[in-house]
Design a protein around this motif. Structure first.
Motif, short mmCIF file in Angstrom:
data_model
loop_
_atom_site.label_atom_id
_atom_site.label_comp_id
_atom_site.label_asym_id
_atom_site.label_seq_id
_atom_site.Cartn_x
_atom_site.Cartn_y
_atom_site.Cartn_z
N ALA A 124 0.83 -1.21 0.00
CA ALA A 124 0.00 0.00 0.00
C ALA A 124 0.86 1.25 0.00
CB ALA A 124 -0.91 0.02 1.23
N ASN A 125 0.39 2.28 -0.69
CA ASN A 125 1.01 3.60 -0.63
C ASN A 125 -0.06 4.62 -0.27
OD1 ASN A 125 3.20 2.39 -2.59
ND2 ASN A 125 3.93 4.39 -1.93
N ILE A 126 0.36 5.58 0.54
CA ILE A 126 -0.52 6.72 0.80
C ILE A 126 -0.50 7.60 -0.43
CG2 ILE A 126 -0.72 8.82 2.19
CD1 ILE A 126 0.65 7.25 4.47
N ILE A 127 -1.66 8.16 -0.80
CA ILE A 127 -1.65 9.18 -1.86
C ILE A 127 -2.31 10.45 -1.33
CG2 ILE A 127 -3.73 8.19 -2.95
CD1 ILE A 127 -2.51 9.30 -5.66
N ALA A 128 -1.60 11.58 -1.55
CA ALA A 128 -2.14 12.88 -1.13
C ALA A 128 -2.49 13.62 -2.41
CB ALA A 128 -1.13 13.60 -0.27
N GLY A 129 -1.64 14.55 -2.86
CA GLY A 129 -1.92 15.26 -4.11
C GLY A 129 -1.61 14.41 -5.33
N GLY A 130 -0.78 13.42 -5.16
CA GLY A 130 -0.46 12.49 -6.25
C GLY A 130 0.60 12.98 -7.22
N THR A 131 1.08 14.21 -7.06
CA THR A 131 2.00 14.75 -8.08
C THR A 131 3.33 14.00 -8.11
OG1 THR A 131 2.86 16.38 -6.53
CG2 THR A 131 1.09 17.10 -7.97
N GLY A 132 3.76 13.52 -6.96
CA GLY A 132 5.00 12.75 -6.92
C GLY A 132 4.72 11.29 -7.22
N LEU A 133 3.72 10.76 -6.53
CA LEU A 133 3.46 9.32 -6.62
C LEU A 133 2.97 8.89 -8.01
CD1 LEU A 133 3.42 6.72 -5.00
CD2 LEU A 133 1.01 7.15 -4.50
N VAL A 134 2.04 9.64 -8.60
CA VAL A 134 1.50 9.22 -9.90
C VAL A 134 2.61 9.22 -10.96
CG1 VAL A 134 -0.12 9.81 -11.77
CG2 VAL A 134 -0.88 9.88 -9.39
#
Ligand SMILES: Cc1cc2nc3c(=O)[nH]c(=O)nc-3n(C[C@H](O)[C@H](O)[C@H](O)COP(=O)(O)OP(=O)(O)OC[C@H]3O[C@@H](n4cnc5c(N)ncnc54)[C@H](O)[C@@H]3O)c2cc1C
Lengths: 159, 127, 292
Positions: free
Chosen positions: C26-36
């Motif tokens: 699992a990963n936390i996603i906030a704004g997603g700009t880094g993760l996506v």
């Protein structure tokens, strides 16, 4: 994995079932047929895919559609009022603010959101705000001119 | 050489067991920046010189899910400095492939240095 | 991108349970700009994303008892434009406005930005210079980690499994203090920094000597760094321009830059010196109540 989401796009409600990895730009273009929004760099830099989500500009190429569940979205197709173009759209035509046109929907959405947040921006504020919208044709002078005049026009017609 | 014991001195190594003469398999967890790999692979001891206190080995491993891995050669040499001091010299020539490789040379070099430093620390504490 | 299950917990407890249930997958996603972006490049391929977006209360800003409490889900644009923060912590807006462009700052969150742990990011130097801390919450409680101890390696932080960054705490600077952040951008205006530096200085009551000082830099190592040698050389002394120059030279021993397309390690080392000096000079110039 599929997920059902609700989006209100340009005033119209949509219930959509999309794979979780569907990007917002693809959802708009392919699921809803709103191809005005363009994809260019795909990494959140160039601004071609700029749309408004709950009134704020975002890069739809790095936004997940499922993360926009419940949001109100405005794309370039939603700016004209009936058949009357938004003053910014008209101004881009009148001042030659585009050549190939790929960046134009993003330029107009970004300047529209500037107008919403700061109806009387200085030229420096416009440049700073528009930093995230690249154009490879015009050299920016025409774009700046289009925005300056479009914002003045919008202010005039609001009064 | 007690390979499982030496192997576990590598930070991130989870298990090491023999799967043949001079051949071992194991798993290792490495994290380099955003990429976190669970590498399964094996290590074959290719040379062992008891007089020189020297061992050479070949390692190979891959992470199937992310598509990335490592392969290369290592040379470990023990040098007597005095009755109570032994120097552990580790020479390695390791290639990183796939996702790990994409991160770029400078960062991988820094990470490899820190893994080897921690390995040397652990070895000196263990033996 | 691989497929995954997208979870939208509505309470922190529910989020902790999801993180525990799915562990490494699992990963936390906030704004997603880094993760996506990482997911698009297949650098990470989580089976589950736990979104913090539907948890109420994580996007508030409170200033109380001499500390600004900024919720992890506040967007960077929200912090940059908050009138309340502009008044008490002008350095925050001055820093966050340097991150990418408006559309990224509308998406990227305060907590996501810190958890991302990229040493080239803008906010950490200023936040370290201001003495900020992050609040980490999990099913088993809460702890507060000062930001100068939070970044542990390239894209790695002190966040333990199952923990969520819930708040950023920034102490309000004392009177007679000033701060500055400088981002060195020789390439394009929307780039990451080649080197960045922040400084906050406070003068002794009614005096000219430096009572307290913090200097921090970005893009000069695998983590943002705090330049303690530079600080030590000016603390307790009068901040003359020659002292600042001498002290800034010490930053050379505190940085270990990576070579990349923005510059060689050696070049960045020299620029670290230049920008540590300029940040200190600007911080001194920004001191609000300089005694006559
Ligand atoms: C085009 C572009 C340009 C950029 N330019 C700059 C720049 O000039 N300067 C700069 O500083 N930055 C820049 N950035 C980076 C940007 O700052 C980060 O991508 C952003 O801050 C990440 O925040 P987020 O909320 O989008 O996090 P996400 O992408 O959602 O998450 C990032 C990471 O943090 C974890 N995470 C998120 N929230 C939490 C939490 N509350 N608790 C624990 N873990 C969490 C996620 O699991 C993930 O690993 C740029 C990014 C883009 C896309």
């Amino acid at each position: 994995m599929d997920k059902t989401i609700h989006l209100k796009v340009n005033g119209q409600d949509h219930d959509l079932t999309v794979p979780a990895q569907r990007l917002l730009v693809d959802c708009l273009r392919y699921d809803l047929g709103l191809t005005g929004t363009k994809e260019s760099c795909s990494v959140g830099v160039c601004g071609a895919c700029t749309v408004l989500v709950n009134g704020k500009i975002v890069a739809s190429c790095i936004s997940l559609a499922v993360a926009a569940d419940g949001a109100e979205i405005t794309t370039i197709e939603g700016l004209a009022d009936d058949r009357r173009l938004h003053p910014l759209q008209q101004s881009f035509i009148d001042h030659g603010g585009f050549q190939c046109g790929i960046c134009t929907p993003g330029q107009i959405m970004a300047s529209k959101s500037l107008l919403d947040e700061n109806p009387d921006p200085t030229e420096d504020e416009i440049k700073d705000w528009m930093m995230g919208n690249l154009c490879r044709c015009t050299g920016y002078y025409k774009i700046l001119e289009s925005i300056v005049n479009g914002i003045a026009e919008a202010k005039g017609s609001a009064q | 050489m007690d390979m499982p014991r030496v192997g576990r001195c590598f930070p991130g190594v989870k298990e090491v067991e023999a799967d043949g003469e001079q051949s071992y398999k194991g798993t290792m967890q490495v994290r380099v920046g955003p990429v976190s790999l669970n590498i399964t692979g094996n290590m074959v001891v290719t040379g062992l010189d008891k007089d020189l206190w020297q061992a050479s080995m070949r390692v190979e491993g891959a992470d199937r899910r992310l598509g990335g891995g490592v392969s290369g050669e290592m040379l470990v040499n023990l040098v007597d400095l005095s009755d109570s001091e032994t120097e552990v010299v580790v020479k390695s020539d390791i290639s990183f492939m796939g996702k790990l490789g994409e991160l770029g040379q400078p960062i991988i070099r820094k990470k490899a240095d820190s893994i080897l430093r921690e390995f040397a620390d652990n070895i000196s504490r263990q033996f | 991108m691989n497929t995954f299950e997208f979870h939208t917990p509505t309470t922190l407890d529910e989020a902790y349970r999801l993180l525990e249930a799915h562990g490494d997958d699992a990963n936390i996603i906030a704004g997603g700009t880094g993760l996506v972006l990482f997911m698009k490049q297949r650098m990470v391929q989580p089976g589950h994303l736990v979104s913090l977006r539907s948890i109420p209360g994580l996007d508030s800003i409170r200033v109380e008892d001499g500390t600004a409490h900024i919720g992890a889900m506040c967007t960077m644009h929200q912090v940059e434009t908050s009138p309340q923060l502009r008044e008490v912590l002008p350095l925050l807006g001055e820093t966050y406005r340097h991150v990418a462009s408006v559309k990224i700052r509308n998406m990227a969150t305060i907590g996501g930005g810190l958890s991302h742990g990229d040493p080239n990011q803008d906010p950490p130097p200023s936040l370290i210079a201001l003495g900020a801390s992050v609040v980490l919450s999990s099913g088993s409680g809460q702890r507060t980690v000062p930001l100068d101890e939070f970044f542990t390696d390239y894209f790695e932080t002190d966040i333990h499994d199952g923990e969520i960054v819930t708040e950023l705490e920034v102490p309000l600077p004392s009177p007679s203090s000033g701060g500055a952040f400088i981002k060195f951008l020789p390439r394009t205006a929307d780039d990451y920094a080649t080197v960045s530096a922040a400084a906050v200085v406070a003068l002794e009551d009614g005096g000219r000597n430096c009572r307290d000082v913090r200097v921090a830099l970005g893009s000069v190592a695998t983590t943002p760094i705090r330049a303690r040698k530079v600080e030590g050389a000016v603390r307790g002394r009068e901040l003359t321009s020659s002292l600042i120059r001498e002290a800034s030279d010490l930053v050379q021993d505190e940085v270990d830059p990576l070579d990349d397309f923005r510059g060689s390690s050696g070049y960045k080392r020299q620029m670290a010196q230049v920008f540590a000096r300029r940040a200190l000079e600007a911080a001194v110039a920004n001191i609000s109540a300089v005694p006559a």
